[in-house]
Design an enzyme around this catalytic site. Structure first.
Site, PDB file in Angstrom:
ATOM      1  N   GLU A 102       9.648  16.606  15.113  1.00 19.89           N
ATOM      2  CA  GLU A 102      10.050  16.396  13.711  1.00 19.89           C
ATOM      3  C   GLU A 102       9.248  17.348  12.813  1.00 19.89           C
ATOM      4  O   GLU A 102       8.025  17.413  12.885  1.00 19.89           O
ATOM      5  CB  GLU A 102       9.759  14.947  13.293  1.00 19.89           C
ATOM      6  CG  GLU A 102      10.227  14.652  11.873  1.00 19.89           C
ATOM      7  CD  GLU A 102       9.828  13.259  11.377  1.00 19.89           C
ATOM      8  OE1 GLU A 102       8.655  12.876  11.559  1.00 19.89           O
ATOM      9  OE2 GLU A 102      10.689  12.567  10.811  1.00 19.89           O
ATOM     10  N   CYS A 150      13.782  10.724   6.233  1.00 19.88           N
ATOM     11  CA  CYS A 150      13.726  10.480   7.678  1.00 19.88           C
ATOM     12  C   CYS A 150      15.077  10.718   8.344  1.00 19.88           C
ATOM     13  O   CYS A 150      15.144  11.014   9.517  1.00 19.88           O
ATOM     14  CB  CYS A 150      13.254   9.063   7.945  1.00 19.88           C
ATOM     15  SG  CYS A 150      14.320   7.836   7.188  1.00 19.88           S
ATOM     16  N   GLU A 198       9.914   1.468  10.626  1.00 21.71           N
ATOM     17  CA  GLU A 198      10.930   2.506  10.403  1.00 21.71           C
ATOM     18  C   GLU A 198      10.193   3.843  10.487  1.00 21.71           C
ATOM     19  O   GLU A 198       9.395   4.161   9.599  1.00 21.71           O
ATOM     20  CB  GLU A 198      11.614   2.293   9.051  1.00 21.71           C
ATOM     21  CG  GLU A 198      12.360   0.958   9.033  1.00 21.71           C
ATOM     22  CD  GLU A 198      13.050   0.613   7.723  1.00 21.71           C
ATOM     23  OE1 GLU A 198      13.907  -0.278   7.742  1.00 21.71           O
ATOM     24  OE2 GLU A 198      12.739   1.219   6.687  1.00 21.71           O
ATOM     25  N   LYS A 230       0.851  -1.190   0.000  1.00 16.17           N
ATOM     26  CA  LYS A 230       0.000   0.000   0.000  1.00 16.17           C
ATOM     27  C   LYS A 230       0.885   1.238   0.000  1.00 16.17           C
ATOM     28  O   LYS A 230       1.485   1.596   1.002  1.00 16.17           O
ATOM     29  CB  LYS A 230      -0.942   0.049   1.207  1.00 16.17           C
ATOM     30  CG  LYS A 230      -2.061   1.052   0.915  1.00 16.17           C
ATOM     31  CD  LYS A 230      -2.689   1.696   2.113  1.00 16.17           C
ATOM     32  CE  LYS A 230      -1.970   2.875   2.694  1.00 16.17           C
ATOM     33  NZ  LYS A 230      -1.863   4.065   1.837  1.00 16.17           N
TER      34      LYS A 230
HETATM   35  P1  NAD Z   1       2.397   8.497   7.464  1.00 14.06           P
HETATM   36  O1  NAD Z   1       2.621   7.751   8.710  1.00 14.06           O
HETATM   37  O2  NAD Z   1       1.396   9.584   7.451  1.00 14.06           O
HETATM   38  O3  NAD Z   1       1.935   7.505   6.282  1.00 14.06           O
HETATM   39  C1  NAD Z   1       2.721   6.407   5.891  1.00 14.06           C
HETATM   40  C2  NAD Z   1       1.812   5.341   5.300  1.00 14.06           C
HETATM   41  O4  NAD Z   1       0.945   4.855   6.316  1.00 14.06           O
HETATM   42  C3  NAD Z   1       0.901   5.831   4.184  1.00 14.06           C
HETATM   43  O5  NAD Z   1       0.801   4.829   3.207  1.00 14.06           O
HETATM   44  C4  NAD Z   1      -0.422   6.038   4.896  1.00 14.06           C
HETATM   45  O6  NAD Z   1      -1.544   5.949   4.041  1.00 14.06           O
HETATM   46  C5  NAD Z   1      -0.397   4.891   5.880  1.00 14.06           C
HETATM   47  N1  NAD Z   1      -1.235   5.078   7.062  1.00 14.06           N
HETATM   48  C6  NAD Z   1      -1.543   6.233   7.695  1.00 14.06           C
HETATM   49  N2  NAD Z   1      -2.350   5.971   8.762  1.00 14.06           N
HETATM   50  C7  NAD Z   1      -2.526   4.628   8.803  1.00 14.06           C
HETATM   51  C8  NAD Z   1      -3.247   3.742   9.659  1.00 14.06           C
HETATM   52  N3  NAD Z   1      -3.945   4.194  10.704  1.00 14.06           N
HETATM   53  N4  NAD Z   1      -3.212   2.422   9.399  1.00 14.06           N
HETATM   54  C9  NAD Z   1      -2.494   1.932   8.361  1.00 14.06           C
HETATM   55  N5  NAD Z   1      -1.805   2.733   7.499  1.00 14.06           N
HETATM   56  C10 NAD Z   1      -1.813   4.047   7.722  1.00 14.06           C
HETATM   57  O7  NAD Z   1       3.843   8.997   7.009  1.00 14.06           O
HETATM   58  P2  NAD Z   1       4.195   9.944   5.777  1.00 14.06           P
HETATM   59  O8  NAD Z   1       3.684  11.311   6.101  1.00 14.06           O
HETATM   60  O9  NAD Z   1       3.782   9.274   4.527  1.00 14.06           O
HETATM   61  O10 NAD Z   1       5.811   9.931   5.801  1.00 14.06           O
HETATM   62  C11 NAD Z   1       6.572  10.818   6.549  1.00 14.06           C
HETATM   63  C12 NAD Z   1       6.985  10.223   7.876  1.00 14.06           C
HETATM   64  O11 NAD Z   1       7.621   8.977   7.653  1.00 14.06           O
HETATM   65  C13 NAD Z   1       7.988  11.043   8.645  1.00 14.06           C
HETATM   66  O12 NAD Z   1       7.669  10.992  10.005  1.00 14.06           O
HETATM   67  C14 NAD Z   1       9.310  10.334   8.396  1.00 14.06           C
HETATM   68  O13 NAD Z   1      10.301  10.544   9.362  1.00 14.06           O
HETATM   69  C15 NAD Z   1       8.869   8.919   8.359  1.00 14.06           C
HETATM   70  N6  NAD Z   1       9.810   8.088   7.602  1.00 14.06           N
HETATM   71  C16 NAD Z   1      10.626   7.232   8.280  1.00 14.06           C
HETATM   72  C17 NAD Z   1      11.565   6.461   7.574  1.00 14.06           C
HETATM   73  C18 NAD Z   1      12.515   5.517   8.276  1.00 14.06           C
HETATM   74  O14 NAD Z   1      13.156   4.732   7.578  1.00 14.06           O
HETATM   75  N7  NAD Z   1      12.648   5.560   9.577  1.00 14.06           N
HETATM   76  C19 NAD Z   1      11.630   6.562   6.205  1.00 14.06           C
HETATM   77  C20 NAD Z   1      10.775   7.451   5.553  1.00 14.06           C
HETATM   78  C21 NAD Z   1       9.857   8.213   6.261  1.00 14.06           C
HETATM   79  O1  6OD Z   2      18.098   3.918   2.123  1.00 15.28           O
HETATM   80  C1  6OD Z   2      17.355   3.166   2.747  1.00 15.28           C
HETATM   81  O2  6OD Z   2      17.444   1.938   2.673  1.00 15.28           O
HETATM   82  C2  6OD Z   2      16.311   3.731   3.615  1.00 15.28           C
HETATM   83  N1  6OD Z   2      15.580   2.846   4.311  1.00 15.28           N
HETATM   84  C3  6OD Z   2      16.125   5.055   3.661  1.00 15.28           C
HETATM   85  C4  6OD Z   2      15.165   5.716   4.466  1.00 15.28           C
HETATM   86  C5  6OD Z   2      14.868   6.996   4.217  1.00 15.28           C
HETATM   87  C6  6OD Z   2      13.931   7.739   4.966  1.00 15.28           C
HETATM   88  O3  6OD Z   2      13.291   8.675   4.512  1.00 15.28           O
END
Ligand code: NAD
Ligand code: 6OD
Length: 492
Positions: free
Chosen positions: A396, A294, A260, A184
């Site tokens: 954040e 992230c 993550e 998804k």
């Molecule tokens: P988000 O949590 O809003 O959404 C991520 C995904 O989860 C989307 O597909 C969304 O539709 C789905 N989702 C939302 N609510 C849900 C629920 N209740 N049940 C199931 N699925 C649900 O995140 P975003 O705004 O898309 O991304 C940004 C965030 O992601 C930032 O906080 C960033 O730090 C984090 N991030 C972390 C990493 C990592 O590797 N640690 C990588 C990329 C992004």
């Molecule tokens: O490079 C990757 O494998 C990874 N998981 C990156 C995450 C990025 C976060 O926004």
């Protein structure tokens, strides 16, 4: 970007379930954040379509799990070939959904999409298993060994910031380990996942092994998946608060989870650093992808003796960033993902100013005098002067912004960097190797870069501590999460 070059421009992005592309009655718009135009529409999966995806996946599980490993891995390499063969389509789709620069899409996002499949297809072939020779009272002993089996139906829920890269980072090891998947993508970035479904189909991945459902999170495809009794495990990348919601949803089924999550990452700049490299690397870590990675640095701690010089050099870097049309070769930074996200980022900027921040540069919306004024752009921004309990230093933001604070000694720098609810990554800049080891080890994070940032090796453990995640992925850590070992004990 010419509209006709974007795959499915003006059309409908469909779900892919059991080898078929399926639309639905629930359509939502996919918006280009560069100018606010509608790229195409997306068919949201309702509960029935999600049920159908689970049934299709379960039906495909046994034959995929039992397929000879070499055949399964060859198919994953074929998927990588397919991404590369349609490289321009993937780049155009990713740029249209996110507004990211042509440079970034073609050098980072799409190549990593293909590389993830190749890396895990190769790694799974050398996956070993534990084996112990166990002493027994009769002196004959026993042999204990483990066989790895797939978890089953894995839901892969991805965010919008690096859509193909982060989706495939989880799909590839899950599929390599013999699981069937239901992907998804974020509602903000449905396009490259749809192209991936086409590639899976064309590559001959058997029906039901890879399924795609579009939609939102709460009370939509996201929560339908996490609450589904037929989903065996959930792997998720996104906000920490969404991680909590998914954890609650998955609790009843006691599903394995890999998370993550968010970050509030620190860079620590010592006075013995290579100054130019530290400025260059820190600017990259703050502003890459408009700060929407992230691992982006949002807190910078600089030794007081070089503080003013460092702040001035960072200001110069921020002001040299070219914000613009994704296709322009000299564009460094595009818009944020949406107006909704821009409102969040701007409210952080305004909150910081209200709390007494000094604006070193930025803090507002850039003006272009063309269609980009309908887009979701913000200025790269640097603040100083706030105390450590200010909101922008604690929470954040996920935008092109940092706060820079001076420190006086190493212990203080470590304490400042670790004073966070998050613990994803950190960067330490010093030319003193002993200090580098000493400080890096004390960082309460999953990953600490020394004199670099976002330098990746796909075999290494990736993940965070505290609010930044649960578990590790990468290399054997991914294969371990996506497998369930059964220990076999043979009395000799
Ligand atoms: P988000 O949590 O809003 O959404 C991520 C995904 O989860 C989307 O597909 C969304 O539709 C789905 N989702 C939302 N609510 C849900 C629920 N209740 N049940 C199931 N699925 C649900 O995140 P975003 O705004 O898309 O991304 C940004 C965030 O992601 C930032 O906080 C960033 O730090 C984090 N991030 C972390 C990493 C990592 O590797 N640690 C990588 C990329 C992004
Ligand atoms: O490079 C990757 O494998 C990874 N998981 C990156 C995450 C990025 C976060 O926004």
């Amino acid at each position: 970007m010419m509209n006709e070059k974007i795959p499915h421009a003006g059309g409908i992005l469909k779900n892919y379930i059991g080898g078929e592309f399926l639309s639905s009655d629930l359509l939502f718009d996919n918006i280009n954040p560069v100018d606010g135009t509608i790229i195409n529409q997306v068919a949201e999966a309702d509960q029935n379509l999600v049920d159908k995806a689970v049934v299709a996946a379960r039906k495909a599980l046994k034959s995929w799990a039992n397929m000879p490993l070499s055949q399964r891995c060859a198919l994953l390499h074929k998927v990588a070939d397919g991404i590369e063969a349609r490289f321009d389509d993937f780049v155009a789709a990713e740029m249209a959904d996110t507004g990211k620069s042509f440079f970034q899409a073609r050098t980072i996002d799409i190549p990593r999409g293909a590389a993830n499949f190749r890396a895990f297809a190769d790694m799974v072939k050398s996956q070993s298993t534990e084996c112990f020779h166990t002493p027994t009272p009769d002196g004959q002993g026993a042999l204990n060994y483990a066989v790895n089996k797939p978890l089953g139906v894995v839901a892969v829920i991805a965010p919008w910031n690096l859509p193909l890269l982060l989706m495939t980072w989880k799909l590839a090891p899950a599929m390599a380990a013999g699981n069937v998947v239901i992907a998804k993508p974020s509602e903000e970035t449905p396009a490259t996942a749809t192209l991936l479904a086409e590639v899976m189909h064309e590559s001959g991945v058997p029906a039901g092994v890879f399924n795609l459902v579009h939609g939102f999170g709460h009370q939509s495809a996201g929560s339908f998946l996490t609450e589904h009794k037929g989903v065996d495990a959930v792997t998720f990348t996104g906000e920490s608060s969404t991680g909590s919601a998914i954890m609650r949803a998955a609790a009843d089924g006691v599903k394995p989870l890999s998370f993550e999550l968010g970050g509030k990452n620190a860079a620590v700049i010592f006075d013995d650093c290579d100054f130019d490299a530290a400025v260059e690397g820190t600017a990259r870590s703050v502003f890459t992808n408009g700060g929407q990675v992230c691992m982006c640095t949002e807190r910078v701690y600089v030794h007081r003796s070089i503080f003013e010089r460092f702040v001035t050099a960072m200001k110069d870097k921020a002001e040299a960033i070219n914000i613009g049309w994704p296709l322009d070769e000299d564009t460094d930074m595009g818009p944020l993902i949406s107006h909704k996200h821009r409102n969040k980022v701007l409210s952080h900027y305004q909150g910081a100013i209200k709390q007494g921040a000094i604006i070193v540069t930025g803090g507002a919306i850039p003006k272009f005098g063309d269609a980009r004024d309908n887009g979701a752009f913000v200025q790269p921004t640097i603040f100083t002067g706030l105390s450590e309990d200010a909101n922008i230093v604690k929470q954040e933001v996920f935008g092109p912004v940092c706060h820079i604070t001076p420190f006086d000694d190493e212990d203080e720098a470590i304490a400042l960097a670790n004073d966070s609810d998050y613990g994803l990554c950190a960067a330490v800049w010093t030319t003193n190797l002993t200090r580098a080891h000493r400080v890096a080890e004390q960082m309460e994070v999953g990953i600490c870069w020394v004199n670099s940032w976002y330098l990746r090796d796909l075999r290494t453990p990736f993940g965070g501590v505290k609010l930044s995640g649960v578990g590790r992925e990468g290399g054997v850590h991914s294969l371990s999460f996506y497998s369930e070992p059964t220990n076999i004990c043979i009395k000799l």
